[in-house]
Enzyme design. Structure first.
Site, PDB file in Angstrom:
ATOM      1  N   ASP A  21      -3.866  -4.751  -8.147  1.00  0.00           N
ATOM      2  CA  ASP A  21      -3.149  -5.957  -7.743  1.00  0.00           C
ATOM      3  C   ASP A  21      -3.273  -7.134  -8.401  1.00  0.00           C
ATOM      4  OD1 ASP A  21      -1.180  -7.005  -5.925  1.00  0.00           O
ATOM      5  OD2 ASP A  21      -2.607  -7.298  -4.267  1.00  0.00           O
ATOM      6  N   HIS A  38       3.092  -7.052 -15.539  1.00  0.00           N
ATOM      7  CA  HIS A  38       3.014  -5.903 -15.270  1.00  0.00           C
ATOM      8  C   HIS A  38       2.484  -5.118 -16.527  1.00  0.00           C
ATOM      9  CE1 HIS A  38       4.283  -6.183 -11.159  1.00  0.00           C
ATOM     10  NE2 HIS A  38       5.506  -6.476 -11.477  1.00  0.00           N
ATOM     11  N   LEU A 132     -10.575  14.651 -16.650  1.00  0.00           N
ATOM     12  CA  LEU A 132     -10.407  13.481 -15.681  1.00  0.00           C
ATOM     13  C   LEU A 132      -9.268  13.994 -14.714  1.00  0.00           C
ATOM     14  CD1 LEU A 132     -11.110  10.678 -14.671  1.00  0.00           C
ATOM     15  CD2 LEU A 132      -9.490   9.977 -16.108  1.00  0.00           C
TER      16      LEU A 132
HETATM   17  C1  IPE Z   1      -0.193  -2.698  -3.104  1.00  0.00           C
HETATM   18  O1  IPE Z   1       0.351  -4.136  -3.502  1.00  0.00           O
HETATM   19  C2  IPE Z   1       0.674  -1.802  -3.906  1.00  0.00           C
HETATM   20  C3  IPE Z   1       0.327  -1.674  -5.488  1.00  0.00           C
HETATM   21  C4  IPE Z   1      -0.736  -1.925  -6.002  1.00  0.00           C
HETATM   22  C5  IPE Z   1       1.238  -0.699  -6.201  1.00  0.00           C
HETATM   23  P1  IPE Z   1       1.408  -4.847  -3.124  1.00  0.00           P
HETATM   24  O2  IPE Z   1       1.181  -6.268  -3.795  1.00  0.00           O
HETATM   25  O3  IPE Z   1       2.298  -4.481  -3.092  1.00  0.00           O
HETATM   26  O4  IPE Z   1       0.543  -5.347  -1.681  1.00  0.00           O
HETATM   27  P2  IPE Z   1       1.025  -6.421  -0.590  1.00  0.00           P
HETATM   28  O5  IPE Z   1       2.259  -6.731  -0.452  1.00  0.00           O
HETATM   29  O6  IPE Z   1       0.181  -7.606  -1.106  1.00  0.00           O
HETATM   30  O7  IPE Z   1       0.075  -6.034   0.751  1.00  0.00           O
HETATM   31  C1  IPE Z   2       0.601  -5.050  -8.696  1.00  0.00           C
HETATM   32  O1  IPE Z   2       0.614  -6.387  -9.140  1.00  0.00           O
HETATM   33  C2  IPE Z   2       1.622  -4.312  -9.119  1.00  0.00           C
HETATM   34  C3  IPE Z   2       2.352  -3.852  -7.998  1.00  0.00           C
HETATM   35  C4  IPE Z   2       2.464  -3.940  -6.717  1.00  0.00           C
HETATM   36  C5  IPE Z   2       3.646  -2.888  -8.547  1.00  0.00           C
HETATM   37  P1  IPE Z   2       1.677  -7.476  -8.028  1.00  0.00           P
HETATM   38  O2  IPE Z   2       3.094  -7.462  -8.582  1.00  0.00           O
HETATM   39  O3  IPE Z   2       1.604  -7.201  -6.590  1.00  0.00           O
HETATM   40  O4  IPE Z   2       1.040  -8.816  -8.366  1.00  0.00           O
HETATM   41  P2  IPE Z   2       0.802 -10.014  -6.979  1.00  0.00           P
HETATM   42  O5  IPE Z   2       0.109  -9.436  -6.131  1.00  0.00           O
HETATM   43  O6  IPE Z   2       2.018 -10.488  -6.752  1.00  0.00           O
HETATM   44  O7  IPE Z   2       0.304 -11.141  -7.943  1.00  0.00           O
HETATM   45 MG    MG Z   3       0.412  -7.599  -5.111  1.00  0.00          MG
END
Ligand code: IPE
Ligand code: IPE
Ligand code: MG
Length: 247
Positions: A21, A38, A132
């Site tokens: 995240d 990303h 793995l």
């Molecule tokens: C969780 O992260 C999903 C992934 C890392 C793929 P999100 O960014 O979607 O979660 P919330 O919305 O902060 O709970």
């Molecule tokens: C995690 O990073 C990737 C996915 C959920 C696909 P985010 O896109 O959620 O990044 P933040 O949490 O908004 O910073």
């Molecule tokens: Mg996120």
């Protein structure tokens, strides 16, 4: 130096699950478009897969797209799918060469045929590898997974394949997408958020949680090792008495 493989006092983390995240915030803080976050996130995936093998981890499960992520703007979803495609296209041969066995968990609903085929091919190509076990949670939600398992159980019960009394914990788990995988020992979430966001609700029942206060693009092998060391200092009791207690 820590013994990564564990001993009586320092249990090994065989299966590590990660909520990757913070890509968006990493980019925003640098004035970059989210897609750049990303993209850097994919670099971290490469780094952590490699580190996992070096650290003797046998199972690594990565949350890469949640069933709730469909609520993001179309452009971002398009970018994320594009990055997954590019990752598989560019890295699959190398992963296969290194003995990585790929598995995908999540719903097939809503995914286009070409993505499904690409993922199926990656699973098929790597199915006999043993170095793995890399599980990609894609279009995954824990409640969705449990509801889909319940649907199939109900269907089998209706067909007379399964009696209600046979729906034990183990039998239930065999209907989940993760059937056959050990439960994660350690859950890591980057970015400082303290929640599960619907990840592996059933499987994480007794995992140790480590929350790391950096965004996923800046997560390193050193931080990964530190999280594993923290896990090794924990005292897992599973509802019983401490293995370490003397009283
Ligand atoms: C969780 O992260 C999903 C992934 C890392 C793929 P999100 O960014 O979607 O979660 P919330 O919305 O902060 O709970
Ligand atoms: C995690 O990073 C990737 C996915 C959920 C696909 P985010 O896109 O959620 O990044 P933040 O949490 O908004 O910073
Ligand atoms: Mg996120």
């Amino acid at each position: 130096m820590d013994n990564k493989w564990g001993d009586a006092d320092r249990p090994a983390a065989h299966h590590v699950a990660i909520i990757m995240d913070g890509n968006g915030r990493w980019a925003a803080e640098r004035g970059l478009p989210r897609v750049e976050g990303h993209r850097q996130g994919v670099e971290t995936v490469r780094r952590i897969v490699e580190a996992s093998m070096e650290l003797g981890i046998t199972h690594l499960t990565l949350f890469s797209f949640s069933s709730e992520n469909w609520s993001r703007p179309e452009q971002e979803i398009y970018d994320l799918f594009g990055l997954l495609r590019r990752f598989v296209r560019r890295d699959l041969a190398e992963l296969h060469k290194n003995g990585v066995k790929i598995r995908v968990v999540g719903s097939r609903n809503g995914l286009e045929d070409d993505i499904l085929r690409m993922l199926d091919d990656a699973v098929e190509l790597t199915k006999n590898n043993t170095a793995l076990n890399l599980t990609i949670a894609f279009n995954y939600g824990g409640r969705d997974e449990i509801a889909r398992a319940a649907q199939r159980i109900a269907e089998d019960a209706k067909q007379g394949v399964l009696a209600p009394k046979d729906v034990t914990q183990d039998r239930f788990a065999s209907y989940l997408d993760t059937a056959g995988l050990p439960d994660p020992d350690l859950l890591i979430r980057t970015s400082g958020e303290l929640r599960l966001s619907n990840f592996l609700l059933w499987q994480l029942a007794y995992a140790e949680f480590v929350f790391v206060d950096v965004y996923w693009p800046e997560f390193t092998k050193e931080l990964f090792e530190a999280a594993i060391s923290e896990y090794q200092r924990r005292n897992r009791r599973f509802g019983g008495r401490s293995a370490r207690s003397t009283a």
